[in-house]
Each structure stands twice: as structure tokens, then as C-alpha cells.
Design an enzyme around this catalytic site. Sequence first.
Site, PDB file in Angstrom:
ATOM      1  N   VAL A 128       0.423   4.276  -0.243  1.00  0.00           N
ATOM      2  CA  VAL A 128      -0.381   4.908   0.808  1.00  0.00           C
ATOM      3  C   VAL A 128      -1.408   5.865   0.201  1.00  0.00           C
ATOM      4  CG1 VAL A 128      -0.312   6.297   2.919  1.00  0.00           C
ATOM      5  CG2 VAL A 128       1.485   4.635   2.486  1.00  0.00           C
ATOM      6  N   CYS A 129      -1.013   6.606  -0.823  1.00  0.00           N
ATOM      7  CA  CYS A 129      -1.935   7.543  -1.493  1.00  0.00           C
ATOM      8  C   CYS A 129      -3.053   6.779  -2.209  1.00  0.00           C
ATOM      9  CB  CYS A 129      -1.185   8.410  -2.490  1.00  0.00           C
ATOM     10  SG  CYS A 129       0.106   9.435  -1.758  1.00  0.00           S
ATOM     11  N   ASP A 130      -2.679   5.681  -2.851  1.00  0.00           N
ATOM     12  CA  ASP A 130      -3.642   4.818  -3.520  1.00  0.00           C
ATOM     13  C   ASP A 130      -4.678   4.322  -2.513  1.00  0.00           C
ATOM     14  OD1 ASP A 130      -3.713   2.523  -6.063  1.00  0.00           O
ATOM     15  OD2 ASP A 130      -4.512   1.903  -4.118  1.00  0.00           O
ATOM     16  N   SER A 144       1.155  11.766  -4.260  1.00  0.00           N
ATOM     17  CA  SER A 144       0.992  11.223  -5.612  1.00  0.00           C
ATOM     18  C   SER A 144       0.129   9.969  -5.564  1.00  0.00           C
ATOM     19  CB  SER A 144       2.349  10.879  -6.228  1.00  0.00           C
ATOM     20  OG  SER A 144       2.147  10.255  -7.489  1.00  0.00           O
ATOM     21  N   THR A 176      -7.019   7.153  -1.209  1.00  0.00           N
ATOM     22  CA  THR A 176      -8.019   7.579  -2.193  1.00  0.00           C
ATOM     23  C   THR A 176      -9.095   6.523  -2.371  1.00  0.00           C
ATOM     24  OG1 THR A 176      -6.304   8.886  -3.268  1.00  0.00           O
ATOM     25  CG2 THR A 176      -8.321   8.480  -4.529  1.00  0.00           C
TER      26      THR A 176
END
Length: 171
Positions: free
Chosen positions: A63-65, A58, A68
Site C-alpha cells: 500500500v505504501c509503495d 514503510s 508513493t
Amino acid sequence: MEKRTGVVTFAGGPITLVGPEVKVGQQAPDFTVLSNDLQPKTLKDFDGKVKVISVVPSLDTGVCDAQTRWFNQDATSLSDDVVVLTISMDLPFAQKRWCGAAGVDKVVTLSDHKDTSFGEHYGFLIEELRLLSRGVVVINKDNKVTYVEYVPEVTQAVNFDAALEAIKADI
């Protein structure tokens, strides 16, 4: 559908991945996901490009932020022949909102929430959570897989250096 256990953990706990493990050298499986304007997108929509698929659970997690944002800055600047696709189970509306708020404008965000097509064809779907596991897949212009990483612990980052080297080798 094939299921794999003992490969990945989430916050230390075991999870089940649905779908086959994608391997270097194989033809990249096709998939159908949704763009931010709710249009279906497939692998063929990105023909002629080196495709970097950044897989995240998500965009609304730290970590995803970071993953990306890193791909938006570092991988997209390598060549016009490189397209970065960030695929998650986030709704297309949430992806669009996140990109606007984060200033991410080079990565193409795509949602697998409708059919789980990408997750099932690439073996990233977490059965227990209906989220995607973290990883990276690099696909060359001939649609051959040249790099794959299934991060062993979903809450940890991908190997950015290895992914970057794989992308450079395909340009």
C-alpha cells in the site's frame, strides 16, 4: 506529549497516536527529518511551494509503495509549485534504494527515524510500533494546512481524489 486512542487501527487492532491532531486552517508545525544523504530538512526548506506530505509506515509494503508511486506520477505533474514529501520511519539508505528500484524520481523521500519530529508534531507516530500512521497533509505556500487525512485503518489507502482536489485548490 498528547496521546490519542480510538482514532486509528492497524490490521484491525487499536493503536495509540502520539502528538496532536493537525487541523485544516492551522499554521503547519515545523519538523526536522533526514534526507537520503543524511542532511536535516525542515518545513522551511520547501518554502514557496505547495507541500504535499504523504505519510507512510514503510515504503517496503504494497500500500505504501502504491501510494508513493501514485503521488510521484499524479501529484507532481500538476505544477512546478508542488513538492511531494513522502515521510516514513524507513532509514534514508532504504528510501534511496527503494526510489532507485521503483523508478520514483519526483517525490522527495524523508526519514523520521532519528527524532520522530514529524510524527510527534503532526500526530502520526504510532506509539506501539514506532512507525508512522498512514495519511496525507497538504500545506499551502503560506504554510497553512489546507487538507489532512488520518487514514482510519493503516493498511488501507488514502483518499487520492480528495488529496488531489486539495492540491489543485492550493495551486
